[in-house]
Motif scaffolding. Structure first.
Motif, PDB file in Angstrom:
ATOM      1  N   ALA A 115       0.856  -1.187   0.000  1.00  0.00           N
ATOM      2  CA  ALA A 115       0.000   0.000   0.000  1.00  0.00           C
ATOM      3  C   ALA A 115       0.892   1.236   0.000  1.00  0.00           C
ATOM      4  CB  ALA A 115      -0.923   0.005   1.209  1.00  0.00           C
ATOM      5  N   LEU A 138      -2.184  -1.260  -3.591  1.00  0.00           N
ATOM      6  CA  LEU A 138      -3.121  -0.231  -3.161  1.00  0.00           C
ATOM      7  C   LEU A 138      -2.450   1.137  -3.200  1.00  0.00           C
ATOM      8  CD1 LEU A 138      -4.786  -1.883  -0.016  1.00  0.00           C
ATOM      9  CD2 LEU A 138      -5.572  -1.945  -2.388  1.00  0.00           C
ATOM     10  N   GLU A 159      -5.388  -0.323  -7.009  1.00  0.00           N
ATOM     11  CA  GLU A 159      -6.666   0.038  -6.391  1.00  0.00           C
ATOM     12  C   GLU A 159      -6.451   1.292  -5.563  1.00  0.00           C
ATOM     13  OE1 GLU A 159      -8.612  -3.082  -4.292  1.00  0.00           O
ATOM     14  OE2 GLU A 159      -8.150  -4.603  -5.814  1.00  0.00           O
ATOM     15  N   VAL A 161      -7.499   3.923  -2.753  1.00  0.00           N
ATOM     16  CA  VAL A 161      -8.290   3.969  -1.521  1.00  0.00           C
ATOM     17  C   VAL A 161      -8.199   5.383  -0.958  1.00  0.00           C
ATOM     18  CG1 VAL A 161      -8.564   3.028   0.806  1.00  0.00           C
ATOM     19  CG2 VAL A 161      -7.793   1.535  -1.064  1.00  0.00           C
ATOM     20  N   ARG A 181     -10.541  -3.705   5.059  1.00  0.00           N
ATOM     21  CA  ARG A 181     -10.319  -4.697   4.001  1.00  0.00           C
ATOM     22  C   ARG A 181      -9.797  -6.015   4.567  1.00  0.00           C
ATOM     23  NH1 ARG A 181      -9.019  -2.993  -1.433  1.00  0.00           N
ATOM     24  NH2 ARG A 181     -10.042  -1.007  -1.868  1.00  0.00           N
TER      25      ARG A 181
END
Length: 254
Positions: A115, A138, A159, A161, A181
């Motif tokens: 992330a 992420l 993705e 977020v 998540r």
């Protein structure tokens, strides 16, 4: 000489030979908790430098990298700042056979999610971190992040977020978004500005710090930078390992 000192029972310290991956995984196991747990893994020189010439690798060692790999293998998600991605040449986390059974038993996928925390999304989305990870990378960003960069990130397979109302990420919201998540076992590898934000927000639960027996002088950043806290937060030492002058420590927030 390699020594393992469980801080709760220092009288049991003994020569261990080379630490096995199983022994390291047990030593650094996440605590049993229903909620999120955010740990950081950093390295520092004796004189407080968190980097040398912009990178942490010159301060590291083979055993430090072995622990680095173990901590990654135990995590659900690795949280990292965009500058560290650029400086350290981040690649996707890989599946490791040595930890496959342990991850499966914990209900984890083959490798942790990466992330990336970024306000401007100033990243090369053609890198393998975005184009060929085992699990989609992420991007943690704010609600007013540049829309064109958000689209480019999504086209690359990442993705996005939203974890903040402004351009940047709010640390507590980032932790909550990841936990939402199912990514509760969190590991951050910095850099110093991101770690400083987690510390200032009071959301860091644990610090795994390697103290390198090196002096660098210069003006390198400490392991945590940015805003200060109103009062220093107290952590307790839970684990101390030593090898060739390197100290490998694990501190938990009291």
């Amino acid at each position: 000489m390699r020594r393992l000192f469980p801080v709760t029972d220092q009288t049991s310290a003994s020569d261990q030979g080379e630490w096995s991956l199983d022994a390291l995984a047990e030593a650094y196991a996440y605590p049993r908790t229903d909620g999120p747990w955010l740990r950081a893994n950093m390295v520092s020189s004796l004189d407080g430098a968190g980097q040398h010439e912009g990178r942490s690798q010159p301060l590291s060692s083979d055993t430090d990298m072995r622990i680095f790999g173990t901590l990654r293998a135990l995590a659900d998600v690795v949280v990292v700042g965009a500058e560290t991605v650029r400086q350290e040449g981040y690649r996707p986390a890989r599946a490791r056979d040595a930890f496959a059974a342990r991850r499966a038993a914990a209900g984890q996928g083959p490798a942790p999610v990466i992330a990336v925390v970024t306000a401007g999304l100033d990243l090369d989305f053609g890198l393998p971190l975005f184009t060929s990870p085992l699990v989609p990378t992420l991007i943690l960003t704010g609600a007013v992040a540049p829309p064109d960069r958000v689209r480019e990130a999504e086209l690359a397979g990442a993705e996005v977020v939203i974890a903040g109302d402004g351009p940047g990420v709010e640390p507590a919201r980032a932790v909550a978004a990841l936990a939402g998540r199912g990514l509760n076992r969190m590991l951050t590898e910095g850099g110093p500005r991101l770690l400083g934000q987690f510390v200032a927000a009071g959301v860091l639960d644990e610090l795994c710090l390697t103290v390198s027996p090196m002096l660098t002088a210069g003006s390198a950043q400490r392991i945590a930078g940015g805003p200060s806290v109103s009062a220093p937060e107290h952590f307790q030492l839970d684990l101390l390992l030593e090898e060739a002058g390197f100290l490998y420590t694990r501190y938990r927030r009291i």
